[in-house]
Design a protein around this motif. Structure first.
Motif, short mmCIF file in Angstrom:
data_model
loop_
_atom_site.label_atom_id
_atom_site.label_comp_id
_atom_site.label_asym_id
_atom_site.label_seq_id
_atom_site.Cartn_x
_atom_site.Cartn_y
_atom_site.Cartn_z
N PRO A 177 -9.05 -1.86 10.54
CA PRO A 177 -8.74 -3.23 10.12
C PRO A 177 -9.30 -4.32 11.03
N GLY A 199 -9.21 2.52 7.64
CA GLY A 199 -8.13 3.35 8.17
C GLY A 199 -7.97 3.15 9.66
N ALA A 228 -3.25 -1.50 7.34
CA ALA A 228 -4.00 -2.70 6.99
C ALA A 228 -3.02 -3.82 6.62
N ILE A 239 -5.93 -7.19 2.96
CA ILE A 239 -6.18 -6.67 1.62
C ILE A 239 -6.37 -7.83 0.64
N PRO A 245 -8.24 1.54 1.27
CA PRO A 245 -7.33 1.98 2.33
C PRO A 245 -7.16 3.50 2.27
N ALA A 297 -5.32 -0.85 -4.29
CA ALA A 297 -4.93 -1.56 -3.07
C ALA A 297 -4.51 -2.99 -3.39
N VAL A 342 -1.66 3.74 0.67
CA VAL A 342 -2.90 4.36 1.13
C VAL A 342 -3.47 5.24 0.03
N THR A 367 -9.56 8.18 8.02
CA THR A 367 -8.61 7.15 8.15
C THR A 367 -7.22 7.63 8.22
#
Length: 667
Positions: free
Chosen positions: A253, A276, A280, A285, A297, A316, A323, A611
């Motif tokens: 992120p 990842g 996040a 997002i 994600p 997302a 995730v 991630t």
């Protein structure tokens, strides 16, 4: 089966395999294959053969790509480690991994030698450098005459590579990833994301993480191209996406936020931004939604050879905290402490199973037994699945710290602080940080009032990688404890979080006495980079490497992993009053006898490709995200035709390695 590059070169020899982001130099699969053949011959001439374990302590460079495939061709098992480690951190890893030899570069040679040196000043294992050696005891791979060798014939059950984690006890565990694990991971991620023949993946993550090394394996399997950045710079990385029409990239992120800050949005060519390494933020997002960034994600870990779940951009945007759903062939269940599966919506430990999941840790049956059960790998991450099967990761069962996508084990930091002669007790926790997610913080009881936070930081800097050094240090008369003697970690975290926000002259006191304390809030950019060198050819060009210490190029911008600078903020220390709080057992406190036990796989990796948020050792992909602009390399040429000239330093067929210009490693 033959190594994957050999098969790919036979199938699509003229397809683009590799691009050096700094120069634009490209290599086809046929050219890369020739470089790999020669490097494998040089490694074989050193006596390395099938099954040998090769420690790789090397800055990120195009040569690294050659090495990964040369190891597979020869049947070696590479064990990459972060090039930012100190010699004190490297030595136990080399011993733990039973390495046959250590491969380094100019930027890491001194630390490699010091880590491998025995009490009688000999070398425990041979040290080999891709660059001109600085030490007589180090072998220059370029000077080794190649020998013929028999390419290894692989079976899916064989170990392909091993990657370190830093388990909950501070002792690094070594994850054994087999051919079948890596192959399954590549296939399932391809199913989720799709693969196009003209895909180009911008690689910004260090190869010692799954997020950095798995794209190299995936690319040869799919016949796609990798664009390699040796260092991470937000603006330059965003520009590379446009310059090279990249279709994918793996980021944590903080990296993504900085790229958006630098350029507003990302290239239209992008299909996939794997995100990842840390949770996040919803605002990130939403920003991706507003600027049409195809963010995916993900949740993953080293033990699963990369991703476990991946969300599509629309998923997302509709569910900013998810995730995603599990990848094909991957089972994710939520279980209580008794191992019973919980229904949708109920919170428990995430347990993962499938063909991409390792069968255990190298030479560590106890850790393997603790982490694996009848339902799969106990990740140590707490979360839940909703009615539609989406996975949500909430927090961790243990108290490890994830700062800028890098995992920090509090116990390891605590052990170092406890070795200081004037530290009588301490507790190490993670506190919220707007930029890094968490920062390492320490509450310390000192026996010598004249000791400053700066003194303690200097002591730690000599023993820990930069991202592990406490950025906030606060002194107190005594640690807050429960009636049973356990440190009250919530209170420690609360005090240190307040201290982290204080500025010069701010007093943060509570009732009870107060001790003269200092809060350090280190914010410079040392050590936060992935000390990636600027080598731009598979045969080893000039490097501007970071030794893992405090030396970076003068024009290096702000780094993208937690820094370890020396700025200090003076403030009054916390008091010692013992307000009652929930008592936590604590293995991360000097002088405490109670352990904070945790099950769980260690090392949930992340960063894109691998991630993750969770599991002991959540790693990130941006492994060592570095700052610094593109490195230029001596002798580089943008003319692929020139690569056939054996006298050209850019020739990837020249032993697969080459003479490097002097690297600025601060050694």
């Amino acid at each position: 089966m033959r190594d994957w590059l050999a098969q790919r070169a036979a199938s699509t020899p003229d397809a683009e395999a590799l691009v050096a982001a700094a120069t634009g130099t490209t290599w086809t699969y046929a050219e890369l294959d020739e470089a790999v053949e020669k490097m494998a011959g040089s490694l074989a001439a050193l006596g390395l053969s099938t099954g040998d374990r090769l420690g790789v302590f090397l800055d990120t460079r195009v040569e690294y790509v050659t090495l990964v495939h040369a190891a597979m061709r020869l049947g070696l098992r590479p064990i990459p480690v972060s090039d930012r480690l100190t010699d004190a951190e490297l030595a136990p890893r080399l011993e733990r991994a039973d390495v046959t030899a250590v491969l380094c570069g100019a930027a890491t040679e001194q630390r490699a030698v010091e880590a491998a040196t025995t009490d009688d000043d000999g070398l425990a294992v041979p040290v080999v450098s891709l660059d001109e050696p600085q030490w007589k005891r180090v072998t220059h791979l370029r000077a080794v005459e190649q020998t013929d060798f028999e390419p290894h014939d692989w079976d899916r059950s064989e170990p392909l590579l091993s990657l370190f984690t830093s388990g909950s006890t501070g002792e690094p565990k070594l994850v054994v990833l087999r051919v079948g694990n890596v192959l399954s991971s590549a296939v399932t991620l391809g199913f989720r994301l799709g693969v196009h023949p003209d895909d180009r993946y911008l690689l910004t993550l260090s190869p010692h993480h799954t997020g950095g090394i798995m794209p190299l394996y995936r690319a040869v399997l799919a016949g796609t191209s990798v664009v390699l950045r040796t260092e991470f710079d937000p603006g330059a990385a965003a520009d590379d996406l446009r310059t090279y029409d990249a279709t994918g990239v793996s980021l944590v992120p903080t990296m993504l936020e900085r790229m958006l800050d630098a350029r507003g949005t990302l290239a239209d060519s992008l299909r996939v931004v794997l995100l990842g390494g840390a949770p996040a933020p919803e605002r990130l997002i939403e920003r991706c939604r507003d600027y049409s960034v195809p963010v995916h994600p993900t949740y993953g870990m080293t033990e699963a050879a990369s991703g476990i779940t991946v969300a599509t951009p629309q998923e997302a945007f509709d569910r900013p905290s998810t995730v995603g759903r599990p990848l094909v062939w991957t089972d994710v269940s939520v279980r209580d402490d008794d191992g019973e599966e919980l229904p949708p919506g109920e919170v428990g430990e995430l347990v993962v199973d499938g063909p991409s999941v390792t069968t255990g840790y190298y030479d560590d049956p106890t850790a393997t037994g603790d982490a694996f059960g009848p339902h799969g790998l106990r990740t140590g991450d707490v979360g839940y699945r909703d009615e539609e099967g989406y996975v949500y990761v909430l927090n961790r069962k243990d108290d490890r710290i994830v700062t800028g996508g890098e995992n920090v084990d509090p116990g390891e930091v605590l052990d170092v602080l406890g070795d200081h002669p004037h530290v009588t007790a301490a507790s190490v926790v993670g506190v919220p940080d707007d930029e890094w997610g968490e920062r390492v913080a320490a509450l310390v009881v000192r026996s010598e009032p004249s000791m400053t936070a700066g003194d303690l930081e200097t002591f730690a800097r000599e023993r820990l990688a930069g991202f592990k050094i406490p950025k906030t240090i606060r002194f107190t008369d005594a640690l807050p404890r429960t009636d049973s003697g356990s440190v009250r970690r919530p209170e420690v975290r609360e005090r240190l979080a307040a201290a982290a926000e204080s500025t010069i002259g701010d007093a943060d006191t509570t009732s009870g006495g107060d001790d003269d304390g200092v809060t350090t809030d280190t914010t410079s950019d040392d050590d936060s980079a992935t000390a990636d060198s600027g080598d731009d050819t598979p045969d080893g060009r000039a490097t501007d490497g970071d030794s893992g210490g405090d030396n970076h190029t003068d024009d290096a911008p702000a780094n993208d992993t937690p820094d370890d600078g020396s700025g200090t903020t003076v403030a009054e220390s916390d008091d010692t009053d013992d307000d009652t709080t929930t008592g936590d057992t604590d293995s991360d406190t000097v002088g405490d006898t109670d352990d904070d036990t945790t099950t769980g796989a260690d090392d949930t990796t992340a960063g894109a490709d691998d991630t993750t948020t969770g599991a002991d050792d959540t790693t990130t992909g941006a492994d060592d995200t570095t700052t610094g602009a593109d490195d230029t390399t001596a002798g580089d040429t943008d003319d692929p035709a020139a690569l056939v000239d054996g006298d050209n330093d850019d020739d990837p067929t020249d032993l697969g390695i080459g003479e490097s210009a002097d690297a600025d490693d601060g050694a």
